[in-house]
Design a protein around this motif. Sequence first.
Motif, PDB file in Angstrom:
ATOM      1  N   VAL A  44       0.853  -1.185   0.000  1.00 21.73           N
ATOM      2  CA  VAL A  44       0.000   0.000   0.000  1.00 21.73           C
ATOM      3  C   VAL A  44       0.891   1.238   0.000  1.00 21.73           C
ATOM      4  O   VAL A  44       1.813   1.342   0.804  1.00 21.73           O
ATOM      5  N   VAL A  45       0.608   2.145  -0.934  1.00 25.00           N
ATOM      6  CA  VAL A  45       1.341   3.406  -1.034  1.00 25.00           C
ATOM      7  C   VAL A  45       0.333   4.543  -1.165  1.00 25.00           C
ATOM      8  O   VAL A  45      -0.849   4.307  -1.422  1.00 25.00           O
ATOM      9  N   ALA A  46       0.799   5.756  -1.010  1.00 22.42           N
ATOM     10  CA  ALA A  46      -0.065   6.935  -1.137  1.00 22.42           C
ATOM     11  C   ALA A  46       0.038   7.498  -2.543  1.00 22.42           C
ATOM     12  O   ALA A  46       1.090   7.454  -3.169  1.00 22.42           O
ATOM     13  N   ARG A  47      -1.092   8.019  -3.025  1.00 25.16           N
ATOM     14  CA  ARG A  47      -1.105   8.752  -4.285  1.00 25.16           C
ATOM     15  C   ARG A  47      -1.744  10.109  -4.011  1.00 25.16           C
ATOM     16  O   ARG A  47      -2.528  10.250  -3.076  1.00 25.16           O
ATOM     17  N   PRO A  48      -1.403  11.110  -4.808  1.00 31.34           N
ATOM     18  CA  PRO A  48      -2.003  12.433  -4.607  1.00 31.34           C
ATOM     19  C   PRO A  48      -3.526  12.375  -4.753  1.00 31.34           C
ATOM     20  O   PRO A  48      -4.051  11.646  -5.596  1.00 31.34           O
ATOM     21  N   ASP A  49      -4.212  13.126  -3.900  1.00 27.31           N
ATOM     22  CA  ASP A  49      -5.670  13.171  -3.939  1.00 27.31           C
ATOM     23  C   ASP A  49      -6.104  14.621  -3.751  1.00 27.31           C
ATOM     24  O   ASP A  49      -5.655  15.286  -2.807  1.00 27.31           O
ATOM     25  N   SER A  50      -6.978  15.099  -4.635  1.00 26.83           N
ATOM     26  CA  SER A  50      -7.380  16.504  -4.579  1.00 26.83           C
ATOM     27  C   SER A  50      -8.165  16.843  -3.315  1.00 26.83           C
ATOM     28  O   SER A  50      -8.074  17.951  -2.801  1.00 26.83           O
ATOM     29  N   LYS A  51      -8.928  15.897  -2.791  1.00 27.17           N
ATOM     30  CA  LYS A  51      -9.741  16.161  -1.598  1.00 27.17           C
ATOM     31  C   LYS A  51      -8.969  15.946  -0.300  1.00 27.17           C
ATOM     32  O   LYS A  51      -9.030  16.749   0.620  1.00 27.17           O
ATOM     33  N   TRP A  52      -8.219  14.838  -0.203  1.00 24.02           N
ATOM     34  CA  TRP A  52      -7.581  14.461   1.060  1.00 24.02           C
ATOM     35  C   TRP A  52      -6.080  14.740   1.108  1.00 24.02           C
ATOM     36  O   TRP A  52      -5.452  14.535   2.143  1.00 24.02           O
ATOM     37  N   GLY A  53      -5.501  15.172   0.011  1.00 23.30           N
ATOM     38  CA  GLY A  53      -4.046  15.365  -0.016  1.00 23.30           C
ATOM     39  C   GLY A  53      -3.365  14.114  -0.531  1.00 23.30           C
ATOM     40  O   GLY A  53      -2.626  14.144  -1.498  1.00 23.30           O
ATOM     41  N   GLU A  54      -3.647  12.982   0.134  1.00 21.37           N
ATOM     42  CA  GLU A  54      -3.148  11.676  -0.295  1.00 21.37           C
ATOM     43  C   GLU A  54      -4.218  10.632  -0.024  1.00 21.37           C
ATOM     44  O   GLU A  54      -5.022  10.785   0.902  1.00 21.37           O
ATOM     45  N   ALA A  55      -4.216   9.586  -0.826  1.00 24.66           N
ATOM     46  CA  ALA A  55      -5.157   8.480  -0.652  1.00 24.66           C
ATOM     47  C   ALA A  55      -4.406   7.169  -0.846  1.00 24.66           C
ATOM     48  O   ALA A  55      -3.469   7.100  -1.647  1.00 24.66           O
ATOM     49  N   PRO A  56      -4.793   6.109  -0.113  1.00 23.07           N
ATOM     50  CA  PRO A  56      -4.086   4.839  -0.255  1.00 23.07           C
ATOM     51  C   PRO A  56      -4.423   4.113  -1.555  1.00 23.07           C
ATOM     52  O   PRO A  56      -5.568   4.118  -2.007  1.00 23.07           O
ATOM     53  N   VAL A  57      -3.403   3.513  -2.145  1.00 21.93           N
ATOM     54  CA  VAL A  57      -3.541   2.652  -3.316  1.00 21.93           C
ATOM     55  C   VAL A  57      -2.960   1.299  -2.927  1.00 21.93           C
ATOM     56  O   VAL A  57      -1.841   1.222  -2.412  1.00 21.93           O
ATOM     57  N   ALA A  58      -3.710   0.239  -3.141  1.00 22.32           N
ATOM     58  CA  ALA A  58      -3.238  -1.104  -2.806  1.00 22.32           C
ATOM     59  C   ALA A  58      -2.889  -1.859  -4.082  1.00 22.32           C
ATOM     60  O   ALA A  58      -3.683  -1.919  -5.023  1.00 22.32           O
ATOM     61  N   TYR A  59      -1.690  -2.418  -4.106  1.00 20.57           N
ATOM     62  CA  TYR A  59      -1.265  -3.300  -5.184  1.00 20.57           C
ATOM     63  C   TYR A  59      -1.339  -4.717  -4.632  1.00 20.57           C
ATOM     64  O   TYR A  59      -0.831  -4.987  -3.533  1.00 20.57           O
ATOM     65  N   VAL A  60      -1.982  -5.616  -5.373  1.00 13.45           N
ATOM     66  CA  VAL A  60      -2.253  -6.956  -4.860  1.00 13.45           C
ATOM     67  C   VAL A  60      -1.857  -8.014  -5.889  1.00 13.45           C
ATOM     68  O   VAL A  60      -2.150  -7.874  -7.080  1.00 13.45           O
ATOM     69  N   GLU A  61      -1.199  -9.064  -5.401  1.00 14.97           N
ATOM     70  CA  GLU A  61      -0.952 -10.272  -6.181  1.00 14.97           C
ATOM     71  C   GLU A  61      -1.744 -11.384  -5.512  1.00 14.97           C
ATOM     72  O   GLU A  61      -1.708 -11.530  -4.284  1.00 14.97           O
ATOM     73  N   LEU A  62      -2.459 -12.167  -6.308  1.00 15.15           N
ATOM     74  CA  LEU A  62      -3.289 -13.238  -5.767  1.00 15.15           C
ATOM     75  C   LEU A  62      -2.561 -14.571  -5.791  1.00 15.15           C
ATOM     76  O   LEU A  62      -1.672 -14.797  -6.613  1.00 15.15           O
ATOM     77  N   LYS A  63      -2.990 -15.456  -4.896  1.00 14.31           N
ATOM     78  CA  LYS A  63      -2.470 -16.812  -4.883  1.00 14.31           C
ATOM     79  C   LYS A  63      -2.914 -17.526  -6.152  1.00 14.31           C
ATOM     80  O   LYS A  63      -3.981 -17.221  -6.704  1.00 14.31           O
ATOM     81  N   LEU A  64      -2.112 -18.462  -6.605  1.00 18.97           N
ATOM     82  CA  LEU A  64      -2.406 -19.221  -7.810  1.00 18.97           C
ATOM     83  C   LEU A  64      -3.783 -19.862  -7.718  1.00 18.97           C
ATOM     84  O   LEU A  64      -4.106 -20.520  -6.730  1.00 18.97           O
ATOM     85  N   GLY A  65      -4.611 -19.618  -8.714  1.00 17.30           N
ATOM     86  CA  GLY A  65      -5.946 -20.195  -8.747  1.00 17.30           C
ATOM     87  C   GLY A  65      -6.994 -19.409  -7.979  1.00 17.30           C
ATOM     88  O   GLY A  65      -8.169 -19.750  -8.019  1.00 17.30           O
ATOM     89  N   SER A  66      -6.606 -18.357  -7.285  1.00 20.58           N
ATOM     90  CA  SER A  66      -7.559 -17.555  -6.513  1.00 20.58           C
ATOM     91  C   SER A  66      -8.189 -16.487  -7.392  1.00 20.58           C
ATOM     92  O   SER A  66      -7.551 -15.948  -8.294  1.00 20.58           O
ATOM     93  N   VAL A  67      -9.431 -16.191  -7.094  1.00 22.99           N
ATOM     94  CA  VAL A  67     -10.149 -15.135  -7.799  1.00 22.99           C
ATOM     95  C   VAL A  67     -10.856 -14.279  -6.756  1.00 22.99           C
ATOM     96  O   VAL A  67     -11.559 -14.795  -5.884  1.00 22.99           O
ATOM     97  N   VAL A  68     -10.631 -12.984  -6.826  1.00 23.91           N
ATOM     98  CA  VAL A  68     -11.304 -12.043  -5.932  1.00 23.91           C
ATOM     99  C   VAL A  68     -11.385 -10.701  -6.659  1.00 23.91           C
ATOM    100  O   VAL A  68     -10.515 -10.372  -7.461  1.00 23.91           O
ATOM    101  N   THR A  69     -12.432  -9.963  -6.385  1.00 25.81           N
ATOM    102  CA  THR A  69     -12.588  -8.651  -7.021  1.00 25.81           C
ATOM    103  C   THR A  69     -12.107  -7.552  -6.078  1.00 25.81           C
ATOM    104  O   THR A  69     -11.973  -7.766  -4.862  1.00 25.81           O
ATOM    105  N   ALA A  70     -11.903  -6.379  -6.648  1.00 26.28           N
ATOM    106  CA  ALA A  70     -11.528  -5.225  -5.839  1.00 26.28           C
ATOM    107  C   ALA A  70     -12.626  -4.922  -4.828  1.00 26.28           C
ATOM    108  O   ALA A  70     -12.343  -4.615  -3.664  1.00 26.28           O
ATOM    109  N   ALA A  71     -13.875  -5.042  -5.249  1.00 25.47           N
ATOM    110  CA  ALA A  71     -15.001  -4.774  -4.344  1.00 25.47           C
ATOM    111  C   ALA A  71     -15.002  -5.735  -3.156  1.00 25.47           C
ATOM    112  O   ALA A  71     -15.308  -5.339  -2.020  1.00 25.47           O
ATOM    113  N   GLU A  72     -14.654  -6.985  -3.396  1.00 26.12           N
ATOM    114  CA  GLU A  72     -14.592  -7.958  -2.298  1.00 26.12           C
ATOM    115  C   GLU A  72     -13.473  -7.622  -1.322  1.00 26.12           C
ATOM    116  O   GLU A  72     -13.645  -7.746  -0.105  1.00 26.12           O
ATOM    117  N   LEU A  73     -12.340  -7.154  -1.839  1.00 25.88           N
ATOM    118  CA  LEU A  73     -11.236  -6.768  -0.951  1.00 25.88           C
ATOM    119  C   LEU A  73     -11.582  -5.504  -0.169  1.00 25.88           C
ATOM    120  O   LEU A  73     -11.226  -5.383   1.009  1.00 25.88           O
TER     121      LEU A  73
END
Length: 96
Positions: free
Chosen positions: A24-53
């Motif tokens: 997780v790192v910060a990116r510039p955000d016009s409202k909050w100054g910075e907002a978190p961005v999550a980079y994710v690698e899934l386990k082999l054979g796993s399926v999950v959506t961003a909404a589920e996370l």
Amino acid sequence: GENISSLEVEDALYRHPAVLACAVVARPDSKWGEAPVAYVELKLGSVVTAAELVAHCKELLAGYKVPRDIRFEPIPKTSTGKIQKFELRSRAKTSA
């Protein structure tokens, strides 16, 4: 704005059974100054959506700490396996 610990958000993501690696790192955000961005690698054979996370994180974290931008991309690592967050920060800024 509020202070958000990237380690706390990463810990919540790692608790999901489909997550192999995350950062997780910060990116510039016009409202909050910075907002978190999550980079994710899934386990082999796993399926999950961003909404589920996001829903998973909402169960474990305060609402303002939950990353709304979750990217399923390879996470750059050194030859010893350490995550290169500086590279991810650069990616987050250029695609904000």
